[in-house]
Design a protein around this motif. Structure first.
Motif: not given
Length: 233
Positions: A194-222
């Motif tokens: 994911v392009a870091a500067r395009k991220i608009t929101a961060v949830k527990r297991d997701l990052v958001m780019i506008g209304n698009k949801e991209i999953p965040v797995s446990e391994f990559y949460k850090e």
């Protein structure tokens, strides 16, 4: 190589830190200081990338010293007092070592600081635009246009801000990740970059780019946590 200093008013702690630092291949000890005033003098003449900083010291304590620095280097707090942990992390320290600590815990703190150091130095490296094959035609990918990339075995889909349809090309996500290093791009999942500067929101297991949801797995949460910390600098 990270150039570091130690600031602690206890001789035994200074000696322990000196010995530990000498065993870490990516650390170079510049000076050990008994107090913050000594450290200030050193920092006027030496480049310092990392400070091992005690809190309870005479005249000027470690947190007061840290707040006095207009552009502080990375800091690992070394203290016997756990009640300062929250204040320390509000000052964006890399880690908080509680005395007495093991060498293993010391090494973990140093590895974390070194990883942050490397990421910060890569921040100035802007990835260049590149071409990919799409049905035997070379198509230019403008890096600033990339929102995120999805890996599909030997193929990737490159999602762009300028197009509703992703670019499909034969390439592994590992290969594209090497073209697009952090912190500009972060891995959130084995199949997503994911392009870091395009991220608009961060949830527990997701990052958001506008209304698009991209999953965040446990391994990559850090990776996501690290990106959030860097964005505060």
């Amino acid at each position: 190589m990270m150039r570091c200093i130690v600031i602690d008013d206890e001789l035994l702690v200074r000696e322990l830190l000196e010995d530990n630092i000498r065993q870490i291949p990516f650390l170079q000890l510049i000076k050990t200081c008994k107090n913050a005033m000594e450290a200030m003098e050193v920092m006027q003449h030496e480049q310092v990338d990392l400070i091992f900083l005690d809190i309870q010291m005479p005249r000027l304590n470690g947190l007061q010293f840290l707040r006095s620095l207009p552009q502080p280097p990375m800091v690992i707090l070394v203290t016997a007092y756990e009640q300062y942990a929250m204040e320390g992390f509000e000052l964006q320290v890399a880690d908080y070592l509680l005395k007495p600590f093991s060498f293993e815990r010391f090494l973990r703190a140093c590895n974390h600081a070194y990883e942050l150091f490397r990421l910060q130095h890569k921040a100035a490296d802007v990835p260049k635009d590149f071409f990919v094959y799409v049905e035997y035609v070379q198509v230019k990918i403008v890096v600033a246009d990339i929102e995120y990339i999805e890996g599909l075995r030997d193929y990737i889909k490159i999602y762009l801000s300028s197009s509703t349809k992703p670019v499909l090309t034969r390439m592994t996500i590992k290969a594209i990740e090497e073209k697009l290093p952090p912190p500009a791009f972060i891995r959130t999942h084995k199949s997503f970059l994911v392009a870091a500067r395009k991220i608009t929101a961060v949830k527990r297991d997701l990052v958001m780019i506008g209304n698009k949801e991209i999953p965040v797995s446990e391994f990559y949460k850090e990776n996501v946590t690290r990106m959030l910390n860097l964005s505060k600098d």
